[in-house]
Design an enzyme around this catalytic site. Sequence first.
Site, PDB file in Angstrom:
ATOM      1  CD  GLU A  79      -1.621  -2.411   1.680  1.00 12.70           C
ATOM      2  OE1 GLU A  79      -0.411  -2.710   1.677  1.00 12.70           O
ATOM      3  OE2 GLU A  79      -2.516  -3.205   1.986  1.00 12.70           O
ATOM      4  CE  LYS A 116      -4.586  -9.299  20.576  1.00 12.65           C
ATOM      5  NZ  LYS A 116      -4.802 -10.079  19.363  1.00 12.65           N
ATOM      6  CD1 TRP A 141      -1.950  -7.054  23.789  1.00 17.15           C
ATOM      7  CD2 TRP A 141      -1.184  -5.710  22.165  1.00 17.15           C
ATOM      8  NE1 TRP A 141      -3.031  -6.502  23.169  1.00 17.15           N
ATOM      9  CE2 TRP A 141      -2.596  -5.680  22.168  1.00 17.15           C
ATOM     10  CE3 TRP A 141      -0.489  -4.950  21.231  1.00 17.15           C
ATOM     11  CZ2 TRP A 141      -3.313  -4.908  21.269  1.00 17.15           C
ATOM     12  CZ3 TRP A 141      -1.200  -4.177  20.337  1.00 17.15           C
ATOM     13  CH2 TRP A 141      -2.600  -4.160  20.357  1.00 17.15           C
TER      14      TRP A 141
HETATM   15  P1  AMP Z   1       3.579  -6.566   1.700  1.00 14.15           P
HETATM   16  O1  AMP Z   1       2.441  -5.672   1.453  1.00 14.15           O
HETATM   17  O2  AMP Z   1       3.365  -7.963   1.201  1.00 14.15           O
HETATM   18  O3  AMP Z   1       4.843  -6.005   1.203  1.00 14.15           O
HETATM   19  O4  AMP Z   1       3.718  -6.727   3.295  1.00 14.15           O
HETATM   20  C1  AMP Z   1       3.928  -5.607   4.109  1.00 14.15           C
HETATM   21  C2  AMP Z   1       4.124  -6.038   5.533  1.00 14.15           C
HETATM   22  O5  AMP Z   1       5.368  -6.732   5.690  1.00 14.15           O
HETATM   23  C3  AMP Z   1       4.229  -4.875   6.484  1.00 14.15           C
HETATM   24  O6  AMP Z   1       2.989  -4.338   6.836  1.00 14.15           O
HETATM   25  C4  AMP Z   1       4.960  -5.507   7.667  1.00 14.15           C
HETATM   26  O7  AMP Z   1       4.078  -6.233   8.484  1.00 14.15           O
HETATM   27  C5  AMP Z   1       5.893  -6.482   6.988  1.00 14.15           C
HETATM   28  N1  AMP Z   1       7.237  -5.898   6.875  1.00 14.15           N
HETATM   29  C6  AMP Z   1       7.794  -5.295   5.810  1.00 14.15           C
HETATM   30  N2  AMP Z   1       9.047  -4.885   6.087  1.00 14.15           N
HETATM   31  C7  AMP Z   1       9.295  -5.223   7.380  1.00 14.15           C
HETATM   32  C8  AMP Z   1      10.394  -5.060   8.276  1.00 14.15           C
HETATM   33  N3  AMP Z   1      11.542  -4.488   7.912  1.00 14.15           N
HETATM   34  N4  AMP Z   1      10.253  -5.537   9.543  1.00 14.15           N
HETATM   35  C9  AMP Z   1       9.123  -6.131   9.938  1.00 14.15           C
HETATM   36  N5  AMP Z   1       8.048  -6.319   9.145  1.00 14.15           N
HETATM   37  C10 AMP Z   1       8.125  -5.874   7.885  1.00 14.15           C
END
Ligand code: AMP
Length: 541
Positions: free
Chosen positions: A334, A442, A447
């Site tokens: 997004e 939880k 959390w």
């Molecule tokens: P996507 O839309 O498939 O690219 O997924 C996005 C999601 O990946 C984010 O909202 C995070 O939950 C996770 N994400 C992306 N980069 C990181 C990061 N460096 N550390 C932790 N979670 C991440």
Amino acid sequence: MTDLIQKTQSAYSYPLLIKNLLYSPVADNPQQQIIYRGEQTFSYQEFRQRVCRLANALSALGVKRGDTVAVMDWDSHRYLECFFAIPMIGAVLHTVNIKLSPEQILYTINHAEDDYILVNEEFLPLIEQIRGRIDMVKGYMVLQDSPKEISTSVPLVGEYEKLLETADDSFDFPDFDENTRATTFYTTGTTGMPKGVFFSHRQLVLHTLGTLAALSSAGKQGRFHKNDVYMPITPMFHVHAWGFPYIATFVGVKQVYPGKYAPAKLLQLIKDEEVTFSHCVPTILHMLMNDPAFNDLDLSNWKVVIGGAAMPKGLCRLFLQKGADIFSGYGMSETCPVLTLAQIDEEDLSEDQEVNLRCKTGRSLPLVDIRIVDNDMNDVKNDGNAVGELVVRAPWLTQAYLKDKRNSEVLWEGGYLHTGDVANRDARGYISITDRIKDVIKIGGEWVSSLELEDVISVHESVSEVAVIGSPDDKWGERPLALVVTKNEVTDKEIIKHVQGFVDKGLLTKQALLVRVKFVGEIDKTSVGKMNKKLLREKHL
Ligand code: AMP
């Protein structure tokens, strides 16, 4: 007052269009190279001509402004040409996630209302399977590495190279509103059908400039510059390969496109083409590490941004020891995607301090307004402990989900884009994502972060991979279940003792000791290589 904003008749109010990213690299360094699999080389000058040829070929087929042109290909020079030519004629580039199931691919093609599809011959059987249910597509163009006869029931309008060969190598790309939609693609979410997001020319240009500003102003490491050699290891269908093909082209660096990802090929290209800058999800690093060629590879000139999921500390340490400059980046489909980078400015840090900073989620890019908020949208303290949801404003966020008003309103509730990520921020601005809201465990009202627990267990010497999910529990509500893939023999007691060590040092809440361990053969992944926690819950609870 009006006098102050008067301008002359001939002043040019420069629109932020993707075509403008091409001016300086082609003018300054026309002989710079773009390489495909180490097998084909194109200069930037040729690349520019091929973009024009593709624009002519598409126009001759009938593609016009506002149409949607889908691409189904592995990472290639052709894909890079599509990144530019399709939006530059005013059409929308749909980067199809070829790793989704056939039903999901069909859904995205129909939902995006694709008018034309450029399809690698490898995916023709898939198109044959779903074509009877594709609604609007007027023509299919096939993409091949080497031309040969194809037998398919898909009605082809031509082959990419042949069409380019006969097309003119100049094209007068028009000016139009910078807010015109340039790209669209679908989230890889694990719930329901994928959701469409979309980005305008202006957004992609600003994302290029903003991300590059962060990269090029880095104090100590993680800098991207003209002498770098770039190779993506995040597929081009996944959030524009995190926007880096646009950045790399804009800077005018040598670029290497690896085709279908195979660990041996990727390692060979890093070595032979002297690749210095890449980006990938942690799973890919695991794949690279397990290839026999990995041990002898010198990575001391390799910078790599790890994103898509939190980088485990064990992995970071190992790559640092190999000499690589490894650090985190964060974003989502997004958000175009890049929002933060975990770069370091300080000198003289211990290895542990380096690893800690590099594994944090990072600091905001220029122009990115990140807030960490509670349920009432109040900011939590920037003390490195208080957690809340990460919400954001930036010039390059999708303005809605495509044709999905209900989810769009939830996404943008209160005028900020809601990431669904739980995070904290410290006094220096370093953000740490501690979980997805829906993955938080939880325990008795508290959390507990599944990511932190994964991080701790991942550094145990016998652990190769770990995923932590919450399992229902009568007494506690939920307690953590660690699904562990081992490198060598280890018992659950030994792993829990290892966790105890972190609890004793005050680095983990004592609730973490409620963890149960289950040894598994593999951790299920999504189409872009992230842990598929929904499937893991279905399989293991
Ligand atoms: P996507 O839309 O498939 O690219 O997924 C996005 C999601 O990946 C984010 O909202 C995070 O939950 C996770 N994400 C992306 N980069 C990181 C990061 N460096 N550390 C932790 N979670 C991440």
